[in-house]
Scaffold this active site. Structure first.
Site, PDB file in Angstrom:
ATOM      1  N   ILE A  14       0.877  -1.350  -0.080  1.00 11.31           N
ATOM      2  CA  ILE A  14      -0.284  -0.044  -0.004  1.00 11.31           C
ATOM      3  C   ILE A  14       0.891   1.408  -0.049  1.00 11.31           C
ATOM      4  O   ILE A  14       0.610   2.254  -0.649  1.00 11.31           O
ATOM      5  CB  ILE A  14      -0.826   0.059   1.317  1.00 11.31           C
ATOM      6  CG1 ILE A  14      -1.728  -1.112   1.097  1.00 11.31           C
ATOM      7  CG2 ILE A  14      -1.837   1.429   1.377  1.00 11.31           C
ATOM      8  CD1 ILE A  14      -2.857  -1.122   0.246  1.00 11.31           C
ATOM      9  N   ARG A  37      -5.046  -8.716   6.904  1.00 13.58           N
ATOM     10  CA  ARG A  37      -3.957  -8.192   8.178  1.00 13.58           C
ATOM     11  C   ARG A  37      -3.182  -6.968   7.556  1.00 13.58           C
ATOM     12  O   ARG A  37      -2.730  -7.200   6.356  1.00 13.58           O
ATOM     13  CB  ARG A  37      -2.999  -9.491   8.198  1.00 13.58           C
ATOM     14  CG  ARG A  37      -3.481 -10.616   8.936  1.00 13.58           C
ATOM     15  CD  ARG A  37      -4.052 -10.514  10.362  1.00 13.58           C
ATOM     16  NE  ARG A  37      -4.556 -11.521  10.895  1.00 13.58           N
ATOM     17  CZ  ARG A  37      -5.951 -11.770  11.168  1.00 13.58           C
ATOM     18  NH1 ARG A  37      -6.724 -10.676  10.884  1.00 13.58           N
ATOM     19  NH2 ARG A  37      -6.292 -12.864  11.930  1.00 13.58           N
ATOM     20  N   ALA A  76      17.187   5.419  21.313  1.00 12.56           N
ATOM     21  CA  ALA A  76      16.892   4.290  20.477  1.00 12.56           C
ATOM     22  C   ALA A  76      16.850   4.875  18.824  1.00 12.56           C
ATOM     23  O   ALA A  76      16.880   6.160  18.677  1.00 12.56           O
ATOM     24  CB  ALA A  76      15.603   3.717  20.757  1.00 12.56           C
ATOM     25  N   PRO A 114       3.457  -6.653  18.098  1.00  2.00           N
ATOM     26  CA  PRO A 114       3.378  -7.680  17.069  1.00  2.00           C
ATOM     27  C   PRO A 114       1.902  -7.666  16.359  1.00  2.00           C
ATOM     28  O   PRO A 114       1.773  -8.482  15.499  1.00  2.00           O
ATOM     29  CB  PRO A 114       3.581  -9.051  17.615  1.00  2.00           C
ATOM     30  CG  PRO A 114       3.471  -8.763  19.132  1.00  2.00           C
ATOM     31  CD  PRO A 114       3.908  -7.388  19.381  1.00  2.00           C
ATOM     32  N   GLU A 138      18.960  16.006  11.490  1.00  4.24           N
ATOM     33  CA  GLU A 138      18.545  17.400  11.318  1.00  4.24           C
ATOM     34  C   GLU A 138      16.980  17.661  11.755  1.00  4.24           C
ATOM     35  O   GLU A 138      16.693  18.887  12.159  1.00  4.24           O
ATOM     36  CB  GLU A 138      18.535  17.933   9.795  1.00  4.24           C
ATOM     37  CG  GLU A 138      17.680  17.027   9.031  1.00  4.24           C
ATOM     38  CD  GLU A 138      17.957  17.567   7.481  1.00  4.24           C
ATOM     39  OE1 GLU A 138      17.085  17.498   6.669  1.00  4.24           O
ATOM     40  OE2 GLU A 138      19.069  18.273   7.183  1.00  4.24           O
TER      41      GLU A 138
END
Length: 180
Positions: A14, A37, A76, A114, A138
């Site tokens: 998509i 799904r 992270a 998940p 940036e």
């Protein structure tokens, strides 16, 4: 034990983005019926629990547009193509906090959500930190804050630290350090 595996019938891309891709799969369910799904594809991420020489945790405060809030989190970021997890964790730590780790220990890997994404986060504990230079992307605006592990766990329990990777990371690191 029953087999609940779903089998893909078809897959339709998509959206193909810079950070994520989105696809819709049609699957056969264990009872023979079909369903759709919606899957967010993500290359994977690393998260780092950095502990300084005082035993304090380095956290980053940044605005998160998707939730419309400024959050306090562990450092992270996404894994770059061809990059191993430890190198990625070290890069993200330095970029976001300005610190480099002399010791980087992989703790766990886990799926973030998940139910709709394949994202896996690889969690590291960073120690023997030395200050270098923060090197933000940036489009990143980040402040670095230090708190004790006790304060961090209290902040989790009071809802001041609310993102899943930070909750999982801090509690996992605390358990690892207690068992050491």
């Amino acid at each position: 034990m029953a087999d609940y595996k779903e089998k893909m019938i078809s897959s339709k891309k998509i959206y193909d983005g810079r950070i994520i891709n989105l696809r819709v799969d049609e699957v056969t369910l264990p009872d023979g019926k079909t369903s759709k799904r919606e899957i967010v594809e993500y290359a994977g991420a690393v998260a780092v629990v950095p502990i300084n020489e005082k035993g304090e945790l380095l956290l980053v405060r940044q605005y998160r547009y998707a939730v419309g809030e400024t959050l306090l989190e562990i450092p992270a970021g996404k894994i770059e193509p061809g990059e191993d997890y430890a190198s990625s964790a070290g890069r993200e730590l330095t970029e976001e906090t300005g610190y480099e780790a002399g010791n980087m220990k992989h703790l766990i890997s886990f799926y973030s959500t998940p139910g709709f994404t394949n994202e896996q986060i690889h969690l590291f504990l960073a120690a023997d930190l030395s200050l270098k230079k923060q090197n933000l992307d940036e489009d990143e605006f980040i402040d670095v804050e230090t708190v004790s592990l006790k304060q961090a766990t209290e902040m989790i329990m009071s809802g001041k630290i609310r993102d899943a990777k930070s909750v999982a990371g801090i509690l996992t690191a605390l358990k690892f350090l207690e068992d050491k």
